[in-house]
Design a protein around this motif. Structure first.
Motif, PDB file in Angstrom:
ATOM      1  N   ALA A   1       0.884  -1.179   0.011  1.00 60.05           N
ATOM      2  CA  ALA A   1      -0.036   0.076   0.086  1.00 60.05           C
ATOM      3  C   ALA A   1       0.848   1.300   0.191  1.00 60.05           C
ATOM      4  N   LEU A   2       0.067   2.227  -0.486  1.00 64.27           N
ATOM      5  CA  LEU A   2       0.873   3.756  -0.290  1.00 64.27           C
ATOM      6  C   LEU A   2       0.019   4.629   0.005  1.00 64.27           C
ATOM      7  N   VAL A   3       0.588   6.058   0.738  1.00 59.77           N
ATOM      8  CA  VAL A   3      -0.295   7.106   0.727  1.00 59.77           C
ATOM      9  C   VAL A   3       0.679   8.128   0.707  1.00 59.77           C
ATOM     10  N   ALA A   4       0.210   9.244  -0.257  1.00 61.84           N
ATOM     11  CA  ALA A   4       1.104  10.579  -0.240  1.00 61.84           C
ATOM     12  C   ALA A   4       0.074  11.758   0.164  1.00 61.84           C
ATOM     13  N   GLY A   5       0.704  12.568   1.162  1.00 58.91           N
ATOM     14  CA  GLY A   5       0.009  13.603   1.402  1.00 58.91           C
ATOM     15  C   GLY A   5       0.759  14.862   1.986  1.00 58.91           C
ATOM     16  N   GLY A   6      -0.212  15.628   2.645  1.00 60.09           N
ATOM     17  CA  GLY A   6       0.719  16.716   3.508  1.00 60.09           C
ATOM     18  C   GLY A   6       0.675  16.347   4.893  1.00 60.09           C
ATOM     19  N   PHE A   7       1.612  17.330   5.680  1.00 64.66           N
ATOM     20  CA  PHE A   7       1.598  16.993   7.292  1.00 64.66           C
ATOM     21  C   PHE A   7       0.143  17.577   7.778  1.00 64.66           C
ATOM     22  N   ASP A   8      -0.502  18.244   7.035  1.00 71.30           N
ATOM     23  CA  ASP A   8      -1.972  18.829   7.378  1.00 71.30           C
ATOM     24  C   ASP A   8      -2.818  17.681   7.558  1.00 71.30           C
ATOM     25  N   GLY A   9      -2.779  16.462   6.867  1.00 73.83           N
ATOM     26  CA  GLY A   9      -3.415  15.204   6.686  1.00 73.83           C
ATOM     27  C   GLY A   9      -4.185  15.169   5.419  1.00 73.83           C
ATOM     28  N   GLY A  10      -4.001  16.135   4.600  1.00 73.23           N
ATOM     29  CA  GLY A  10      -4.556  16.089   3.277  1.00 73.23           C
ATOM     30  C   GLY A  10      -3.933  14.972   2.345  1.00 73.23           C
ATOM     31  N   VAL A  11      -4.728  14.260   1.558  1.00 75.27           N
ATOM     32  CA  VAL A  11      -4.148  13.307   1.052  1.00 75.27           C
ATOM     33  C   VAL A  11      -3.913  13.704  -0.776  1.00 75.27           C
ATOM     34  N   LEU A  12      -2.896  13.367  -1.274  1.00 71.62           N
ATOM     35  CA  LEU A  12      -2.777  13.460  -2.557  1.00 71.62           C
ATOM     36  C   LEU A  12      -3.162  12.389  -3.405  1.00 71.62           C
ATOM     37  N   GLY A  13      -3.014  10.981  -3.011  1.00 68.53           N
ATOM     38  CA  GLY A  13      -3.232   9.948  -3.762  1.00 68.53           C
ATOM     39  C   GLY A  13      -2.692   8.825  -2.501  1.00 68.53           C
ATOM     40  N   SER A  14      -3.577   7.638  -2.927  1.00 66.10           N
ATOM     41  CA  SER A  14      -3.347   6.433  -2.360  1.00 66.10           C
ATOM     42  C   SER A  14      -3.583   5.090  -3.037  1.00 66.10           C
ATOM     43  N   HIS A  15      -3.336   3.995  -2.682  1.00 64.52           N
ATOM     44  CA  HIS A  15      -3.399   2.829  -3.482  1.00 64.52           C
ATOM     45  C   HIS A  15      -3.170   1.644  -2.423  1.00 64.52           C
ATOM     46  N   SER A  16      -4.002   0.605  -2.472  1.00 65.02           N
ATOM     47  CA  SER A  16      -3.907  -0.392  -1.796  1.00 65.02           C
ATOM     48  C   SER A  16      -3.815  -1.735  -2.614  1.00 65.02           C
ATOM     49  N   ALA A  17      -2.729  -2.923  -2.400  1.00 67.55           N
ATOM     50  CA  ALA A  17      -2.559  -3.990  -3.310  1.00 67.55           C
ATOM     51  C   ALA A  17      -3.248  -5.230  -2.613  1.00 67.55           C
ATOM     52  N   GLY A  18      -3.814  -4.904  -1.402  1.00 63.17           N
ATOM     53  CA  GLY A  18      -4.226  -6.061  -0.509  1.00 63.17           C
ATOM     54  C   GLY A  18      -5.252  -5.556   0.780  1.00 63.17           C
ATOM     55  N   ALA A  19      -5.127  -6.070   1.952  1.00 62.83           N
ATOM     56  CA  ALA A  19      -5.871  -5.991   3.073  1.00 62.83           C
ATOM     57  C   ALA A  19      -5.454  -4.626   3.785  1.00 62.83           C
ATOM     58  N   LEU A  20      -4.117  -4.170   3.710  1.00 65.01           N
ATOM     59  CA  LEU A  20      -3.459  -2.877   4.355  1.00 65.01           C
ATOM     60  C   LEU A  20      -3.760  -1.767   3.438  1.00 65.01           C
TER      61      LEU A  20
END
Length: 121
Positions: free
Chosen positions: A19-38
């Motif tokens: 899995a991955l997530v990219a975002g800001g220190f403020d909690g905003g999310v630029l994008g994410s992806h999961s390849a499984g349960a996590l």
């Protein structure tokens, strides 16, 4: 290169990718992806809190520790490695989780390039 292109590359290039997530220190999310349960996207607030706390600790020490090319947080669990790389100047981070059988060293080498590509947009 946008976030989706980076997601596609990570999925193809990183053995054991979970899995991955990219975002800001403020909690905003630029994008994410999961390849499984996590799903780190569901935990973006917690990932941002770790990256922000890391950044604030550095700032509080007045720069007495040297941060730069290998600047990262590694969370080790029984099933996963989660590597979080902050981009201090922009207040952004990238977090990638791989299976515990994955190669953290290889992930570390690739993370800087991935985060640079996300920042450049």
């Amino acid at each position: 290169m946008g976030i989706q292109a980076v997601v596609d590359r990570v999925s193809e290039e990183i053995p054991g990718f979970e899995a991955l997530v990219a975002g800001g220190f403020d909690g905003g999310v630029l994008g994410s992806h999961s390849a499984g349960a996590l799903d780190l996207g569901e935990r973006a607030a917690e990932m941002a809190a770790m990256a922000r706390a890391y950044h604030e600790a550095y700032e509080a020490m007045g720069g007495i520790i040297s941060m730069g090319g290998n600047d990262e947080i590694l969370v080790t669990t029984t099933k996963h490695y989660i590597l979080i790389r902050p981009y201090h100047q922009k207040g952004l981070y990238l977090a990638i989780a791989i299976a515990s059988s994955g190669n953290v060293g290889y992930l570390r080498l690739k993370m800087k390039r991935y985060l640079d590509e996300i920042v450049r947009g």
